[in-house]
Design an enzyme around this catalytic site. Sequence first.
Site, PDB file in Angstrom:
ATOM      1  N   SER A  27      38.302  89.566  57.101  1.00 48.96           N
ATOM      2  CA  SER A  27      37.356  89.859  58.168  1.00 48.96           C
ATOM      3  C   SER A  27      36.277  90.866  57.743  1.00 48.96           C
ATOM      4  O   SER A  27      35.490  90.598  56.847  1.00 48.96           O
ATOM      5  CB  SER A  27      38.123  90.360  59.397  1.00 48.96           C
ATOM      6  OG  SER A  27      37.299  90.431  60.527  1.00 48.96           O
ATOM      7  N   ASP A  65      30.223  89.523  61.112  1.00 57.32           N
ATOM      8  CA  ASP A  65      31.035  90.170  60.074  1.00 57.32           C
ATOM      9  C   ASP A  65      31.426  89.101  59.061  1.00 57.32           C
ATOM     10  O   ASP A  65      30.968  87.961  59.124  1.00 57.32           O
ATOM     11  CB  ASP A  65      32.240  90.892  60.671  1.00 57.32           C
ATOM     12  CG  ASP A  65      33.277  89.941  61.239  1.00 57.32           C
ATOM     13  OD1 ASP A  65      32.928  88.794  61.575  1.00 57.32           O
ATOM     14  OD2 ASP A  65      34.458  90.331  61.350  1.00 57.32           O
ATOM     15  N   ASP A 121      33.927  87.167  58.388  1.00 57.48           N
ATOM     16  CA  ASP A 121      34.480  85.864  58.757  1.00 57.48           C
ATOM     17  C   ASP A 121      33.902  85.345  60.067  1.00 57.48           C
ATOM     18  O   ASP A 121      34.376  84.349  60.609  1.00 57.48           O
ATOM     19  CB  ASP A 121      36.007  85.904  58.812  1.00 57.48           C
ATOM     20  CG  ASP A 121      36.540  86.718  59.978  1.00 57.48           C
ATOM     21  OD1 ASP A 121      35.832  87.633  60.445  1.00 57.48           O
ATOM     22  OD2 ASP A 121      37.676  86.454  60.419  1.00 57.48           O
TER      23      ASP A 121
END
Length: 443
Positions: A102, A241, A243
Amino acid sequence: MSYFGTDGIRGKFGELPITPEFALKLGFAAGKVLKQMSHKKKPIVVLGKDTRLSGYILESALQAGLNAAGVYVHLLGPLPTPAIAHLTRALHASLGIVISASHNPYFDNGIKFFSSEGKKLPDEVQNAINRELEKELKIEDTANLGKSVRVKDANGRYIEFCKSTFPYHFDLSNLKIVVDCANGAAYNVGPAVFRELGAGVIAIHNEPTGLNINEDCGSTHPESLQKAVLEHQADLGIAFDGDADRVVLVDKNGQLVDGDNILYILATQASHKPAGIVGTVMSNMALELALEKAQVPFVRANVGDRYVLQALDENGWVIGGEPSGHILTLDKSTTGDAIIAALQVLTVMVEQKKALHELVADFHLLPNVLVNVRLDAMFDPYAVPALATEFEKAEQQLKGRGRLLIRKSGTEPVIRVMVEGDDLQEVTDLANHLADAVRTNAA
């Protein structure tokens, strides 16, 4: 032993559990559990990743383990986490797996799972995988091995899905948008969605090297997006961000519009008022007060989309999220989706014929300071008497005017110190003082 945290399995690549050897065994264990629970002889798993260099290695290891367990694997390549959730359902797969850490730096990576419904994996399935991990990796019959195929139209499928959440009679032809892709999973599909809806798109941080994901860019570092919006005289900016399950926006004046602002817009400025909104313990008090004024019910969940989703389900609501920009719109997607969340804000802009800054003109966040204290090893700050005393003193100081929140990160060795109140200097001084106290007592 449980390897799963609040958001799958995450850590530094090359260190347990994020190693090729563990990924191989994890794939095999997940495949074995899937075969035990599935009515299909050879169930299908969809496997996607973000742009981290280590993702190629983990992808190969997971794929090998799944195939060894007799599972078919559909490889999606680099795609946002919510795309894997969607394609798990669209391809009628039994399981979805995402390789991503992430918003973390490139040297971290993670592995998380989605059920066949595109939702978080139930605890009982995670527990079954944990039990299988303790067993020996043993291939019983080579005739029952699985195969892998690459899904060639995965990008196009997801782009069309995102566009379907935007009203067909609207378009974005009057808007110039800067899109910050965080050198991550949305580097391709993110700009494409907005372009295909008619917007003039300027894409930045859309050239991933495998090592530059989230580096001074994206939703965690929106400064370059703010600068780009002003330089290009754009109508707004959108930052994902790594992901693309988080999003923050920037208005034409370069001002940041975070997750609390987004929830405010969707709750009070859209043509249809939602039944209720779920925030978290991190949500600014101003959001709670604004929703109370608008007569929109509001509840707080623990930090993490898992808990926001749980609270939404319990209340029968569809919209919730976090200040970080993790926004859930369950009438559109089963999980937090940065692109879809941005499209919902754009829908309000078009239907109300208002600029982004006009939608939040009456919404003012209380001063809020968050200090992340990175540790060598995690500990419970409230278990240290000296720290507990400091926290109590701070709460008394803020009583009636603000609040204090001390919490442990669920994904990294970090203690987050948040102070909120009506005086910026006071909350800044208090946050730094408490952060220093945590550092001192952690030594």
